[in-house]
Enzyme design. Structure first.
Site, PDB file in Angstrom:
ATOM      1  CB  CYS A  60       2.032  24.024 -23.923  1.00 52.74           C
ATOM      2  SG  CYS A  60       0.500  24.234 -22.981  1.00 52.74           S
ATOM      3  CB  ALA A  63      -2.534  22.160 -24.904  1.00 52.62           C
ATOM      4  NE  ARG A  94      -8.912  17.737 -28.348  1.00 57.48           N
ATOM      5  CZ  ARG A  94      -9.322  16.804 -27.500  1.00 57.48           C
ATOM      6  NH1 ARG A  94      -9.954  17.140 -26.417  1.00 57.48           N
ATOM      7  NH2 ARG A  94      -9.090  15.540 -27.774  1.00 57.48           N
ATOM      8  CG  HIS A 193      -0.829  13.796 -26.625  1.00 56.10           C
ATOM      9  ND1 HIS A 193      -0.378  14.018 -27.902  1.00 56.10           N
ATOM     10  CD2 HIS A 193      -1.880  14.624 -26.444  1.00 56.10           C
ATOM     11  CE1 HIS A 193      -1.139  14.939 -28.471  1.00 56.10           C
ATOM     12  NE2 HIS A 193      -2.046  15.324 -27.607  1.00 56.10           N
TER      13      HIS A 193
HETATM   14 FE1  ICS Z   1      -5.021  12.740 -31.950  1.00 54.01          FE
HETATM   15 MO1  ICS Z   1      -6.650  19.367 -32.577  1.00 54.01          MO
HETATM   16 FE2  ICS Z   1      -5.114  14.652 -33.602  1.00 54.01          FE
HETATM   17 FE3  ICS Z   1      -4.509  15.074 -31.148  1.00 54.01          FE
HETATM   18 FE4  ICS Z   1      -6.905  14.422 -31.783  1.00 54.01          FE
HETATM   19 FE5  ICS Z   1      -7.523  16.879 -31.993  1.00 54.01          FE
HETATM   20 FE6  ICS Z   1      -5.737  17.107 -33.802  1.00 54.01          FE
HETATM   21 FE7  ICS Z   1      -5.157  17.527 -31.347  1.00 54.01          FE
HETATM   22  C1  ICS Z   1      -5.833  15.942 -32.286  1.00 54.01           C
HETATM   23  S1  ICS Z   1      -6.599  13.079 -33.444  1.00 54.01           S
HETATM   24  S2  ICS Z   1      -7.784  17.845 -33.915  1.00 54.01           S
HETATM   25  S3  ICS Z   1      -3.310  13.931 -32.587  1.00 54.01           S
HETATM   26  S4  ICS Z   1      -4.912  15.807 -35.419  1.00 54.01           S
HETATM   27  S5  ICS Z   1      -8.886  15.239 -31.394  1.00 54.01           S
HETATM   28  S6  ICS Z   1      -4.492  18.731 -33.026  1.00 54.01           S
HETATM   29  S7  ICS Z   1      -5.766  13.646 -30.092  1.00 54.01           S
HETATM   30  S8  ICS Z   1      -6.976  18.406 -30.533  1.00 54.01           S
HETATM   31  S9  ICS Z   1      -3.700  16.771 -29.946  1.00 54.01           S
END
Ligand code: ICS
Length: 476
Positions: A60, A63, A94, A193
């Site tokens: 979400c 998150a 994470r 994000h």
């Molecule tokens: Fe970028 Mo899990 Fe990506 Fe994002 Fe990043 Fe991680 Fe995954 Fe999540 C990632 S690189 S591993 S889009 S592919 S560290 S889903 S920031 S936490 S939101």
């Protein structure tokens, strides 16, 4: 033969879709496709609400803001504002490695929550939030600032966290950043994000502007200043990347946000060039930096030796001949190390296949790392990518690759059953299903909790291979 494979995979998608009622089938079929050579897009719809009733792996907005972008800023206190569960169950999964003394000057693994009760929902939580921030500043006086990460109820009951932020910021004499990242906003963590990026623009850049105007920015510029953006140091990855950049003579003045500090957020606009690894989660702030400060930015890829070498050269090309020569030296230095690993593993892995499913960047960025090892990617997809990600993906994948956006648990399982890859590379939510099917599995979010625990202990090998090498280690 490739043409046949395209048709075969298209047929597979049709078969898998048959299990759905018509309405759901119509919705889901837009998210599944087979990539055909020379097309500039994967041809799937993305960033759309998941179909009710299916199993999605998405997160979400909260998150995306707390867990991804802001959480790793280690010297700030990030308050999970709302009921205790969101913060408790979402934190520590994470990883974000950091250097510091937890509870004294760093707070990365700690969990702060306003622990909403019924009375807070009924009467509002602003007063409680003020008290919490005041108390935290007494308990943890070395914190450099606070962020307020809204959980769902905050937006529903109409609390004024912006007013609280302004008031408490004056009281404690530090930045307090309010985030409207309630989980119900948007369709996935992706909007979180964006909201988190906008908060950097609106609440942090003014700090930079103010300090600069008052000539209080404690910063000696150099021609080689870069900001390393969009690396969250999951397994020490940002450290590995930073060392390579420093070894070729660049100065990393800001690390956003893995092992990052508030000061690095503030002095980001002072850099000469932004290097962005995770485009999905931080492209927004790159655009802000470009618009507000005229700062150039470029994407790079440090997964796997081939891409690392190519990216080092592309980055060096933005600087003078000294940096360019250094880049060649760095590549020459680590090539034998790289080759030793490839010599060892490639013969065993050559011809193997993998199916990927991760968040918003890795489903394309790690493809060359697998290829370095002789492993072919036969299917890939994102939880929350946008159209620009699927366009970029076409540069990485081969003809007939199956593409699945926001894949459902059922679809992924069926694709795997039919294609029988030698490895699945995805997340914890997928892992046990496939392990029970006796298939090897590699976690691509957490790297299966492996690898560097400390920048100083890292060997040259890990520095060079960075994230890519982790894959080879698992397969050993
Ligand atoms: Fe970028 Mo899990 Fe990506 Fe994002 Fe990043 Fe991680 Fe995954 Fe999540 C990632 S690189 S591993 S889009 S592919 S560290 S889903 S920031 S936490 S939101």
């Amino acid at each position: 033969e490739n043409k046949n494979l395209v048709d075969e995979n298209k047929e597979l998608i049709k078969e898998v879709l048959k299990a759905y009622p018509e309405k759901s089938r119509k919705k889901r079929e837009k998210h599944l496709n087979v990539h055909e050579e020379n097309k500039s897009d994967c041809g799937v719809k993305s960033n759309i609400k998941s179909v009710p009733g299916v199993m999605t792996a998405r997160g979400c907005a909260y998150a995306g803001s707390k867990g991804v972008v802001w959480g790793p800023i280690k010297d700030m206190i990030h308050i999970s504002h709302g009921p205790v569960g969101c913060g408790y169950w979402s934190w520590s999964g994470r990883r974000n490695y950091y250097v510091g003394v937890t509870g004294i000057n760093s707070f990365g693994t700690m969990h702060f929550t306003s622990d909403f009760q019924e009375r807070d929902i009924v009467f509002g939580g602003d007063k409680k939030l003020v008290k919490l921030i005041e108390e935290l500043d007494v308990l943890f006086p070395l914190n450099r600032g606070v962020s307020i990460q809204s959980e769902c109820p905050i937006g529903l009951i109409g609390d004024d966290i912006e007013a609280v932020a302004k008031k408490t910021s004056k009281q404690i004499g530090k930045p307090v950043v309010p985030l409207r990242c309630e989980g119900f906003r948007g369709v996935s963590q992706s909007l979180g994000h964006h909201i988190a990026n906008d908060a950097i623009r609106d609440w942090i850049f003014p700090e930079y502007d103010k300090l600069k105007k008052e000539n209080r920015l404690d910063f000696e510029p150099s021609p080689y200043d870069v900001a390393l953006i969009g690396d969250y140091n999951i397994g020490g990855d940002a450290w590995a990347s930073r060392m390579l950049l420093e070894e070729m003579g660049l100065r990393v003045v800001a690390q956003w946000s893995g092992d990052g500090t508030l000061n690095e957020l503030i002095q980001g606009p002072a850099a000469k060039l932004v290097l962005i690894h995770c485009y999905r989660s931080m492209n927004y702030i790159c655009r802000s930096l470009e618009e507000q400060y005229g700062m150039p930015w470029m994407e790079f890829n440090f997964f796997g030796p081939t891409k690392i070498a190519a990216s080092l050269r592309e980055i060096a090309a933005k600087f003078d001949s000294k940096i360019q020569e250094n880049a060649e030296k760095v590549i020459a230095k680590y090539t034998p190390v790289m080759n030793a690993v490839l010599d060892k593993y490639r013969p065993r892995l050559e011809g193997n296949t993998v199916m990927l499913y991760v968040g918003g960047l890795r489903p394309r960025h790690v493809v060359p790392a697998f290829e370095d090892l002789g492993i072919k990617v036969i299917g890939t997809g994102y939880e929350f990518a946008h159209n620009d990600d699927y366009k970029r993906t076409t540069h990485y994948i081969d003809n007939a690759t199956i593409i699945y956006d926001d894949v459902t648990a059922y679809e992924f399982e069926e694709f795997v059953k039919a294609k029988k890859p030698d490895l699945i590379a995805s997340g914890i939510k997928e892992k046990y299903v496939f392990q029970k099917m006796a298939l090897p599995f590699r976690q691509m979010h957490s790297w299966d909790y492996s690898e560097p625990s400390d920048g100083v202990q890292m060997s040259d090998q890990i520095r060079f291979f960075g994230e890519g090498r982790k894959i080879s280690l698992f397969l050993a």
